[in-house]
Write an enzyme that holds these catalytic residues in place. Structure first.
Site, PDB file in Angstrom:
ATOM      1  N   THR A  78       0.842  -1.185   0.000  1.00 55.41           N
ATOM      2  CA  THR A  78       0.000   0.000   0.000  1.00 55.41           C
ATOM      3  C   THR A  78       0.883   1.243   0.000  1.00 55.41           C
ATOM      4  O   THR A  78       2.121   1.151   0.010  1.00 55.41           O
ATOM      5  CB  THR A  78      -0.963   0.009   1.204  1.00 55.41           C
ATOM      6  OG1 THR A  78      -1.948   1.039   1.006  1.00 55.41           O
ATOM      7  CG2 THR A  78      -0.216   0.259   2.505  1.00 55.41           C
ATOM      8  N   MET A 188      -6.264  -1.693   5.859  1.00 57.60           N
ATOM      9  CA  MET A 188      -5.912  -2.239   7.167  1.00 57.60           C
ATOM     10  C   MET A 188      -4.914  -3.369   7.019  1.00 57.60           C
ATOM     11  O   MET A 188      -4.994  -4.167   6.085  1.00 57.60           O
ATOM     12  CB  MET A 188      -7.157  -2.737   7.901  1.00 57.60           C
ATOM     13  CG  MET A 188      -8.133  -1.640   8.198  1.00 57.60           C
ATOM     14  SD  MET A 188      -9.321  -2.051   9.459  1.00 57.60           S
ATOM     15  CE  MET A 188     -10.251  -0.502   9.498  1.00 57.60           C
ATOM     16  N   CYS A 218      -2.940  -3.360  -2.268  1.00 61.89           N
ATOM     17  CA  CYS A 218      -3.380  -4.517  -1.485  1.00 61.89           C
ATOM     18  C   CYS A 218      -3.490  -5.772  -2.343  1.00 61.89           C
ATOM     19  O   CYS A 218      -4.157  -6.734  -1.954  1.00 61.89           O
ATOM     20  CB  CYS A 218      -4.704  -4.233  -0.775  1.00 61.89           C
ATOM     21  SG  CYS A 218      -4.629  -2.778   0.295  1.00 61.89           S
TER      22      CYS A 218
END
Length: 276
Positions: A78, A188, A218
């Site tokens: 990311t 996340m 991701c």
């Protein structure tokens, strides 16, 4: 109730270098494990940096050789940088640790933050983070043209090796909103060591999302990225979002009924009966 303290490490001109923040995470992590500090959430902005989790594939990294920091969290690659609010909750969990439950609590908090600003978000099955859902009912052929180019044929539908970074801005992750695709607003990636969490979330407030176009964010090829500012059509600032994030994290993490992961016992096999 579990006490949660917030530490604002630095924003804007005082944004915190990734390695410096990582070192601070490890210091607080050790102190939390030793019960020297309460559960702690570090909040900050980073200068521009790409970070790659343990499952990042070589083809998902920047094609132009841009440096990447390899980290010990879960997830893939990311980008972090200005306009993105990063949070590292360092929290002690009961054993056996339920990592998924911790991730779901962070998602709950960020979904509530986005809702307070008027952006409807959701989870996507099998994909961590918080998402603005695309229009699943609309076919590709019905989508409007972007920049004079027709999007009536998307090579990604049938080509697993299609790389949007090589095929122009109309397929870039940052343009997912214009394509009406699913787009991630909060990434996340977490790690749990010795029963204490590390790493956390990155909420896109008002970043330049074209920074994601150099990578496969991701590791997901069929979706993109977005921000609060893009979805609302107005400039949203870190200063606006920061107290809202703290409030919802406090509400979710302090009031969570922490429980160890349930381990299901396999039923005992009945002994074989002797045969005559």
């Amino acid at each position: 109730m579990n006490e949660l303290r917030f530490v604002r490490l630095g924003f804007g001109a005082d944004s915190v270098d990734y390695q410096e923040a990582w070192d601070e995470q490890r210091r607080v992590h050790a102190a939390r494990f030793a019960d020297e500090v309460p559960d702690t959430c570090l909040l900050l902005e980073h200068p521009p940096v790409y970070t790659a989790g343990r499952r990042t594939a070589p083809e998902e990294r920047p094609l132009d050789g841009t440096p990447v920091v390899d980290v010990d969290r879960g997830g893939k690659i990311t980008w972090h940088g200005p306009g993105q609010l990063v949070g590292y909750p360092i929290q002690k969990l009961p054993r056996p640790v339920d990592v998924v439950a911790h991730l779901r609590r962070l998602e709950d908090a960020m979904i509530a933050v986005c809702a307070e600003f008027g952006v409807e978000t959701s989870r996507v099955e099998g994909r961590a983070g918080v998402w603005v859902l695309g229009d699943a009912k609309e076919t590709v052929e019905q989508r409007p043209k972007l920049g004079g180019l027709s999007l009536d044929f998307d090579p990604r539908v049938n080509d697993s090796e299609f790389d949007p970074r090589l095929n122009g801005p109309e397929y870039a992750p940052s343009n997912a909103g214009q394509r009406r695709e699913d787009r991630k607003i909060c990434a996340m990636g977490i790690r749990v060591a010795k029963g204490v969490t590390m790493h956390g979330f990155a909420l896109n407030v008002n970043p330049d999302t074209s920074n994601f176009d150099k990578i496969i964010p991701c590791g997901i090829r069929d979706a993109g990225v977005t921000s609060l500012s893009y979805e609302l059509g107005r400039e949203v600032t870190i200063d606006e979002v920061l107290p809202v994030v703290e409030r919802h994290l406090r509400d979710v993490l302090e009031n969570a009924a922490l429980a160890p992961r349930v381990i299901e016992q396999a039923p005992e096999k009945e002994p074989d009966k002797a045969t005559a």
